[in-house]
Design a protein around this motif. Structure first.
Motif, PDB file in Angstrom:
ATOM      1  N   ASN A   1       0.852  -1.196   0.000  1.00 41.25           N
ATOM      2  CA  ASN A   1       0.000   0.000   0.000  1.00 41.25           C
ATOM      3  C   ASN A   1       0.884   1.241   0.000  1.00 41.25           C
ATOM      4  N   VAL A   2       0.594   2.157  -0.915  1.00 43.13           N
ATOM      5  CA  VAL A   2       1.303   3.443  -0.951  1.00 43.13           C
ATOM      6  C   VAL A   2       0.467   4.433  -0.158  1.00 43.13           C
ATOM      7  N   SER A   3       1.078   4.986   0.868  1.00 46.94           N
ATOM      8  CA  SER A   3       0.352   5.810   1.839  1.00 46.94           C
ATOM      9  C   SER A   3       0.905   7.232   1.846  1.00 46.94           C
ATOM     10  N   ALA A   4       0.017   8.203   1.994  1.00 46.47           N
ATOM     11  CA  ALA A   4       0.450   9.608   2.083  1.00 46.47           C
ATOM     12  C   ALA A   4      -0.559  10.377   2.923  1.00 46.47           C
ATOM     13  N   PRO A   5      -0.112  11.415   3.644  1.00 46.78           N
ATOM     14  CA  PRO A   5      -1.048  12.225   4.432  1.00 46.78           C
ATOM     15  C   PRO A   5      -2.125  12.842   3.546  1.00 46.78           C
ATOM     16  N   LEU A   6      -3.314  12.939   4.106  1.00 41.46           N
ATOM     17  CA  LEU A   6      -4.490  13.410   3.362  1.00 41.46           C
ATOM     18  C   LEU A   6      -4.261  14.770   2.701  1.00 41.46           C
TER      19      LEU A   6
ATOM     20  N   SER B   1      -3.074  -1.530   7.545  1.00 37.35           N
ATOM     21  CA  SER B   1      -3.153  -2.697   8.439  1.00 37.35           C
ATOM     22  C   SER B   1      -3.343  -3.997   7.648  1.00 37.35           C
ATOM     23  N   LYS B   2      -3.953  -3.907   6.463  1.00 35.28           N
ATOM     24  CA  LYS B   2      -4.186  -5.099   5.633  1.00 35.28           C
ATOM     25  C   LYS B   2      -2.973  -5.429   4.746  1.00 35.28           C
ATOM     26  N   ALA B   3      -2.164  -4.416   4.447  1.00 40.53           N
ATOM     27  CA  ALA B   3      -1.048  -4.597   3.504  1.00 40.53           C
ATOM     28  C   ALA B   3       0.124  -5.330   4.152  1.00 40.53           C
ATOM     29  N   ASP B   4       0.909  -6.013   3.321  1.00 39.79           N
ATOM     30  CA  ASP B   4       2.140  -6.661   3.789  1.00 39.79           C
ATOM     31  C   ASP B   4       3.278  -5.650   3.861  1.00 39.79           C
ATOM     32  N   TYR B   5       3.233  -4.651   2.972  1.00 45.07           N
ATOM     33  CA  TYR B   5       4.266  -3.601   2.947  1.00 45.07           C
ATOM     34  C   TYR B   5       3.571  -2.253   2.806  1.00 45.07           C
ATOM     35  N   VAL B   6       4.117  -1.242   3.479  1.00 42.65           N
ATOM     36  CA  VAL B   6       3.596   0.121   3.346  1.00 42.65           C
ATOM     37  C   VAL B   6       4.741   1.016   2.876  1.00 42.65           C
ATOM     38  N   ILE B   7       4.508   1.716   1.765  1.00 44.95           N
ATOM     39  CA  ILE B   7       5.471   2.712   1.282  1.00 44.95           C
ATOM     40  C   ILE B   7       4.921   4.081   1.640  1.00 44.95           C
TER      41      ILE B   7
ATOM     42  N   GLN C   1      12.881   2.821  -0.141  1.00 41.74           N
ATOM     43  CA  GLN C   1      11.763   1.981   0.317  1.00 41.74           C
ATOM     44  C   GLN C   1      11.427   0.923  -0.737  1.00 41.74           C
ATOM     45  N   VAL C   2      11.387   1.354  -2.006  1.00 37.23           N
ATOM     46  CA  VAL C   2      11.066   0.422  -3.101  1.00 37.23           C
ATOM     47  C   VAL C   2      12.160  -0.642  -3.215  1.00 37.23           C
ATOM     48  N   LEU C   3      13.424  -0.223  -3.144  1.00 39.54           N
ATOM     49  CA  LEU C   3      14.536  -1.179  -3.282  1.00 39.54           C
ATOM     50  C   LEU C   3      14.514  -2.238  -2.183  1.00 39.54           C
ATOM     51  N   ALA C   4      14.195  -1.825  -0.959  1.00 32.42           N
ATOM     52  CA  ALA C   4      14.148  -2.776   0.165  1.00 32.42           C
ATOM     53  C   ALA C   4      13.057  -3.825  -0.072  1.00 32.42           C
ATOM     54  N   ILE C   5      11.873  -3.370  -0.526  1.00 30.85           N
ATOM     55  CA  ILE C   5      10.763  -4.304  -0.795  1.00 30.85           C
ATOM     56  C   ILE C   5      11.106  -5.198  -1.992  1.00 30.85           C
ATOM     57  N   HIS C   6      11.707  -4.605  -3.009  1.00 33.01           N
ATOM     58  CA  HIS C   6      12.110  -5.348  -4.215  1.00 33.01           C
ATOM     59  C   HIS C   6      13.040  -6.508  -3.841  1.00 33.01           C
ATOM     60  N   GLN C   7      14.038  -6.221  -3.015  1.00 33.51           N
ATOM     61  CA  GLN C   7      14.986  -7.279  -2.607  1.00 33.51           C
ATOM     62  C   GLN C   7      14.286  -8.398  -1.842  1.00 33.51           C
ATOM     63  N   GLU C   8      13.367  -7.993  -0.964  1.00 27.02           N
ATOM     64  CA  GLU C   8      12.649  -9.000  -0.173  1.00 27.02           C
ATOM     65  C   GLU C   8      11.741  -9.861  -1.059  1.00 27.02           C
ATOM     66  N   LEU C   9      11.078  -9.214  -2.022  1.00 25.89           N
ATOM     67  CA  LEU C   9      10.181  -9.961  -2.923  1.00 25.89           C
ATOM     68  C   LEU C   9      10.973 -10.911  -3.820  1.00 25.89           C
ATOM     69  N   LEU C  10      12.144 -10.482  -4.287  1.00 25.82           N
ATOM     70  CA  LEU C  10      12.998 -11.372  -5.085  1.00 25.82           C
ATOM     71  C   LEU C  10      13.365 -12.611  -4.286  1.00 25.82           C
ATOM     72  N   SER C  11      13.719 -12.379  -3.033  1.00 25.34           N
ATOM     73  CA  SER C  11      14.107 -13.476  -2.137  1.00 25.34           C
ATOM     74  C   SER C  11      12.928 -14.434  -1.898  1.00 25.34           C
ATOM     75  N   LEU C  12      11.744 -13.872  -1.625  1.00 29.31           N
ATOM     76  CA  LEU C  12      10.549 -14.706  -1.391  1.00 29.31           C
ATOM     77  C   LEU C  12      10.177 -15.498  -2.643  1.00 29.31           C
TER      78      LEU C  12
END
Length: 203
Positions: free
Chosen positions: A133-138, A172-178, A189-200
């Motif tokens: 989920n990509v999150s930003a203040p309202l 709360s539902k997402a596995d990752y929040v950017i 943030q994207v690179l960290a998730i990318h590395q983890e997803l490659l590994s999974l």
């Protein structure tokens, strides 16, 4: 040896959150992106089974004589009525699911991204291995939309936001929040998730 399907990852975020920008960073990293909302519009005009179902539910006027989707008719007679929106979504969703699965199976990548505005709202997140989920203040989201879509006013933007799940619930539902706020860098943030997803995906 049968080809293993790629890991299926969803990317979502409320209007103005910047999910399209985040998806572009993943694309630069070589990850195939399926734009579900654009694809749904294409399928409504080109998938014969879906067209037949829409005509049965909403009438011949749903399409022009040349077979193009009659957007003005649907906007006036379907999208203004919440029950009819649920009905059309129940027709479009299975078509998008089939299309996404055949597209994903054809990709040569450890994982693929499905970009969609309403992953949680439609329940389609349950068909995926992980969701970002990509999150930003309202306030930031509203300012971004006003700059991007000058034809919209703040009331229209708030109406759209109120039809989407609150950010806290999506997070709360997402596995990752950017977090896409002015004080947060997106690329690390994207690179960290990318590395983890490659590994999974490789395990």
């Amino acid at each position: 040896m049968t080809k293993q399907r790629p890991y299926l990852v969803g990317i979502t975020g409320g209007i103005g959150s910047g999910k399209s920008t985040v998806a572009k960073i993943f694309a630069i990293l070589g990850i195939p992106i399926y734009y579900a909302d654009d694809r749904a519009k294409w399928l409504m005009s080109h998938d014969s089974e879906l067209k037949k179902a829409i005509i049965e539910k909403f009438g011949r006027e749903s399409y022009s004589e040349s077979g193009e989707l009659n957007r003005s008719y649907l906007a006036a007679h379907v999208f203004a009525d919440d029950d009819k929106v649920k009905t059309i979504n129940s027709l479009v969703h299975p078509a998008v699911k089939r299309d996404f699965e055949s597209w994903a199976a054809a990709q040569n990548s450890p994982y693929v991204l499905k970009e969609a505005a309403l992953l949680f709202e439609t329940g389609s997140y349950q068909e995926l291995d992980k969701v970002i989920n990509v999150s930003a203040p309202l306030k930031i989201r509203i300012n971004r939309i006003l700059l991007r879509d000058p034809h919209r006013d703040e009331k229209q933007i708030n109406d759209i936001i109120n039809k989407q799940l609150p950010d806290e619930e999506k997070n709360s539902k997402a596995d990752y929040v950017i977090k896409n706020a002015d004080n947060k860098l997106l690329i690390p943030q994207v690179l960290a998730i990318h590395q983890e997803l490659l590994s999974l995906a490789q395990n």
